[in-house]
Design a protein around this motif. Structure first.
Motif, PDB file in Angstrom:
ATOM      1  N   THR A 129       2.324   1.307 -18.342  1.00 12.89           N
ATOM      2  CA  THR A 129       1.322   1.858 -17.385  1.00 12.89           C
ATOM      3  C   THR A 129       2.012   3.160 -16.923  1.00 12.89           C
ATOM      4  N   HIS A 130       3.291   3.175 -16.588  1.00 10.50           N
ATOM      5  CA  HIS A 130       3.858   4.272 -15.964  1.00 10.50           C
ATOM      6  C   HIS A 130       4.674   5.360 -17.197  1.00 10.50           C
ATOM      7  N   GLN A 131       5.264   4.685 -18.021  1.00  9.50           N
ATOM      8  CA  GLN A 131       5.900   5.241 -19.071  1.00  9.50           C
ATOM      9  C   GLN A 131       6.892   6.601 -18.497  1.00  9.50           C
ATOM     10  N   SER A 132       7.394   6.387 -17.568  1.00  8.63           N
ATOM     11  CA  SER A 132       8.334   7.214 -16.875  1.00  8.63           C
ATOM     12  C   SER A 132       9.615   6.979 -16.802  1.00  8.63           C
ATOM     13  N   ALA A 133      10.782   7.635 -17.052  1.00  8.42           N
ATOM     14  CA  ALA A 133      12.062   7.200 -16.885  1.00  8.42           C
ATOM     15  C   ALA A 133      12.410   7.342 -15.271  1.00  8.42           C
ATOM     16  N   GLN A 134      11.551   8.152 -14.433  1.00 10.28           N
ATOM     17  CA  GLN A 134      12.141   8.394 -13.065  1.00 10.28           C
ATOM     18  C   GLN A 134      11.385   6.976 -12.424  1.00 10.28           C
ATOM     19  N   VAL A 135      10.001   6.596 -12.852  1.00 10.60           N
ATOM     20  CA  VAL A 135       9.599   5.627 -12.282  1.00 10.60           C
ATOM     21  C   VAL A 135      10.257   4.242 -12.520  1.00 10.60           C
ATOM     22  N   GLY A 136      10.819   4.308 -13.757  1.00 13.30           N
ATOM     23  CA  GLY A 136      11.660   3.087 -14.061  1.00 13.30           C
ATOM     24  C   GLY A 136      12.818   2.779 -13.386  1.00 13.30           C
ATOM     25  N   GLU A 137      13.389   3.918 -12.798  1.00  7.61           N
ATOM     26  CA  GLU A 137      14.665   3.632 -11.883  1.00  7.61           C
ATOM     27  C   GLU A 137      14.290   3.152 -10.573  1.00  7.61           C
ATOM     28  N   TRP A 138      13.247   3.125 -10.183  1.00  7.14           N
ATOM     29  CA  TRP A 138      12.646   2.388  -8.973  1.00  7.14           C
ATOM     30  C   TRP A 138      12.493   0.917  -9.275  1.00  7.14           C
ATOM     31  N   PHE A 139      12.016   0.505 -10.392  1.00  9.51           N
ATOM     32  CA  PHE A 139      12.214  -1.011 -10.900  1.00  9.51           C
ATOM     33  C   PHE A 139      13.863  -1.439 -10.913  1.00  9.51           C
ATOM     34  N   ARG A 140      14.561  -0.556 -11.336  1.00 18.35           N
ATOM     35  CA  ARG A 140      16.076  -0.928 -11.603  1.00 18.35           C
ATOM     36  C   ARG A 140      16.467  -0.986 -10.171  1.00 18.35           C
ATOM     37  N   GLU A 141      16.073  -0.400  -9.268  1.00 19.24           N
ATOM     38  CA  GLU A 141      16.753  -0.647  -7.721  1.00 19.24           C
ATOM     39  C   GLU A 141      16.356  -2.126  -7.323  1.00 19.24           C
ATOM     40  N   GLN A 142      15.139  -2.345  -7.801  1.00 21.52           N
ATOM     41  CA  GLN A 142      14.678  -3.881  -7.297  1.00 21.52           C
ATOM     42  C   GLN A 142      15.314  -4.892  -8.221  1.00 21.52           C
ATOM     43  N   GLY A 143      16.244  -4.674  -9.116  1.00 21.90           N
ATOM     44  CA  GLY A 143      17.042  -5.608  -9.744  1.00 21.90           C
ATOM     45  C   GLY A 143      16.608  -5.930 -11.083  1.00 21.90           C
ATOM     46  N   THR A 144      15.477  -5.198 -11.650  1.00 20.37           N
ATOM     47  CA  THR A 144      14.810  -5.506 -13.025  1.00 20.37           C
ATOM     48  C   THR A 144      15.886  -4.917 -13.998  1.00 20.37           C
ATOM     49  N   THR A 145      16.095  -5.825 -14.984  1.00 19.38           N
ATOM     50  CA  THR A 145      17.089  -5.737 -16.172  1.00 19.38           C
ATOM     51  C   THR A 145      16.391  -5.768 -17.366  1.00 19.38           C
ATOM     52  N   GLY A 146      15.422  -6.588 -17.732  1.00 15.29           N
ATOM     53  CA  GLY A 146      14.580  -6.583 -19.095  1.00 15.29           C
ATOM     54  C   GLY A 146      13.291  -5.902 -18.577  1.00 15.29           C
ATOM     55  N   ILE A 147      12.889  -5.486 -19.690  1.00 13.47           N
ATOM     56  CA  ILE A 147      11.316  -4.495 -19.625  1.00 13.47           C
ATOM     57  C   ILE A 147      10.606  -4.836 -20.832  1.00 13.47           C
ATOM     58  N   THR A 148       9.349  -4.559 -20.600  1.00 13.14           N
ATOM     59  CA  THR A 148       8.333  -4.824 -21.665  1.00 13.14           C
ATOM     60  C   THR A 148       7.677  -3.314 -22.103  1.00 13.14           C
ATOM     61  N   VAL A 149       7.457  -3.066 -23.539  1.00 18.36           N
ATOM     62  CA  VAL A 149       6.914  -1.832 -23.790  1.00 18.36           C
ATOM     63  C   VAL A 149       5.793  -2.029 -24.795  1.00 18.36           C
ATOM     64  N   SER A 150       4.909  -1.001 -25.014  1.00 15.36           N
ATOM     65  CA  SER A 150       3.895  -1.164 -25.995  1.00 15.36           C
ATOM     66  C   SER A 150       4.123  -0.691 -27.492  1.00 15.36           C
ATOM     67  N   SER A 151       5.346  -0.175 -27.782  1.00 18.18           N
ATOM     68  CA  SER A 151       5.550   0.692 -29.104  1.00 18.18           C
ATOM     69  C   SER A 151       7.035   0.974 -29.166  1.00 18.18           C
ATOM     70  N   LEU A 152       7.283   0.759 -30.460  1.00 14.38           N
ATOM     71  CA  LEU A 152       8.732   1.092 -30.854  1.00 14.38           C
ATOM     72  C   LEU A 152       9.261   2.577 -30.304  1.00 14.38           C
ATOM     73  N   LYS A 153       8.278   3.407 -30.194  1.00 15.84           N
ATOM     74  CA  LYS A 153       8.689   4.908 -29.518  1.00 15.84           C
ATOM     75  C   LYS A 153       9.146   4.693 -28.158  1.00 15.84           C
ATOM     76  N   MET A 154       8.163   3.812 -27.374  1.00 15.83           N
ATOM     77  CA  MET A 154       8.196   3.765 -26.081  1.00 15.83           C
ATOM     78  C   MET A 154       9.797   3.042 -25.795  1.00 15.83           C
ATOM     79  N   ALA A 155      10.050   2.179 -26.758  1.00 11.75           N
ATOM     80  CA  ALA A 155      11.401   1.285 -26.727  1.00 11.75           C
ATOM     81  C   ALA A 155      12.522   2.347 -26.916  1.00 11.75           C
TER      82      ALA A 155
END
Length: 392
Positions: free
Chosen positions: A63-89
């Motif tokens: 949905t967001h595909q953003s490194a900066q938004v991803g950091e907001w998840f990391r701050e809440q303890g997220t360690t594993g993520i889901t993506v929809s393409s190898l490029k996104m991975a």
């Protein structure tokens, strides 16, 4: 006077702000606004729900595909993520994420990238056919975790839960493979997106959990660590108690949108993105305004209005701190490539003049973010999106 700061907005031209509160006055082009406070609240809400239910949250970042938004998840303890393409991975791996599930049947033509990623991160792949599993078993250079996608009712792709011969054949191959680790079974309940009744969504969810556990139980004696994973924003938003699964993978909840509000997953106050579109024409003979905001900005997703007509967005009133709930008597009734047509009551039509900015909530925030390629927060920060930075 505050020191001037440079703001970069689509299409990447510098604008000079004297104060963050005047940011809207300096928008010249169609711009996707992001309310960071709402977004962080949505992230926190799902993290707390997962913790409360003692299940893992592996949020979908498509949905967001953003490194900066991803950091907001990391701050809440997220360690594993889901993506929809190898490029996104690859993109998120380059930003320090090391436990990544690519939740689409793996593209075996891109085996070089699979091996590149598997050498760097804990890579999780998805398969639905024996041919894919054979290709991976032959070409993998590093271990990966393999999930079998089960079709529990959405009918987009997946193995039917009672296709025992097909499942047994695949599992036997996994048992023999040195590089493929059978991680578990997963499903995406995309058919919840066609519901507006909470009980119907709960029924879909419980059916999926039951079917996934039937498959897991068939193989658990041989693979004792098999996991069950589900992913869809409607059920993960509506249910407060989630049992029978090991992890959830919702994604759209980070922003929400009009579709999710229509389903009942959220209320308008939780929608964290809004398009700012310049008014470029007015037609008083039919009470229609034209904005620079078309399908190349929104996509062409639509919702059925109360009278059965299609709407392509809802108009809100923008302010320096965000936006209002949708205004009544005005809505986006059609989109062409660059144009958006807004039909309004006489009073609301008269409120806008040529050159004004009109706020529009998107029907589908994932696609809107993807075509826009960046975000601007309400304090003037520009956040990147994978689609806006080219190949990685």
């Amino acid at each position: 006077m505050m020191k001037a700061q440079v703001l970069y907005l689509p299409p990447f031209c510098p604008l000079y702000l004297l104060s963050p509160t005047t940011m809207l006055d300096h928008i010249t082009q169609t711009t996707l606004l992001l309310d960071e406070e709402k977004c962080r609240r949505n992230i926190n809400m799902m993290a707390e729900k997962a913790a409360r239910n003692n299940i893992r949250l592996r949020p979908h970042f498509k949905t967001h595909q953003s490194a900066q938004v991803g950091e907001w998840f990391r701050e809440q303890g997220t360690t594993g993520i889901t993506v929809s393409s190898l490029k996104m991975a690859r993109y998120f791996a380059s930003h320090g994420w090391t436990d990544i599930l690519v939740a689409i049947p793996v593209n075996i033509r891109d085996m070089a990238l699979v091996n590149e990623l598997a050498a760097k991160v804990q890579l999780h792949l998805v398969a639905v056919n024996i041919e894919t599993v054979k290709a991976l078993a032959e070409a993998l250079q590093h271990p990966v975790n393999l999930w079998l996608k089960i079709d529990t009712g959405y009918h987009r792709t997946g193995i039917l839960p009672h296709s025992h011969e097909q499942l047994d054949t695949i599992v036997a191959l996994l048992e023999q493979s040195e590089k493929l680790q059978f991680a578990g079974v997963l499903a995406h309940d995309g058919h919840t997106y066609k519901q507006t009744d909470a009980d119907a969504i709960r029924t879909i969810h419980h059916t999926t959990v039951f079917l996934l556990n039937l498959v897991r139980d068939r193989y658990k004696a041989r693979f004792q660590e098999l996991k069950v994973s589900i992913g869809d924003t409607p059920s993960c938003s509506i249910l407060q108690t989630i049992t029978g699964v090991d992890e959830i993978r919702p994604g759209n909840y980070v922003f929400y949108d009009l579709t999710q509000q229509h389903i009942g997953s959220c209320d308008f106050k939780q929608i964290a993105v809004c398009m700012a579109c310049p008014v470029i024409a007015k037609h008083p003979e039919r009470n229609e305004l034209i904005v620079h905001g078309g399908s190349v900005h929104f996509s062409k997703d639509s919702l059925a209005g109360a009278d059965g007509s299609l709407i392509f967005g809802r108009v809100v009133e923008l302010s320096e701190n965000g936006w209002s709930e949708p205004l009544e008597g005005i809505e986006v009734v059609s989109l062409s490539q660059e144009h958006g047509t807004i039909r309004a009551s006489k009073a609301l039509f008269d409120r806008y003049k040529i050159g004004d900015l009109m706020g529009i909530l998107p029907v589908h925030s994932c696609l809107t973010a993807d075509v826009m390629g960046s975000y601007t927060t309400m304090d003037g920060k520009r956040l990147e999106h994978l689609s806006g930075i080219g190949q990685v």
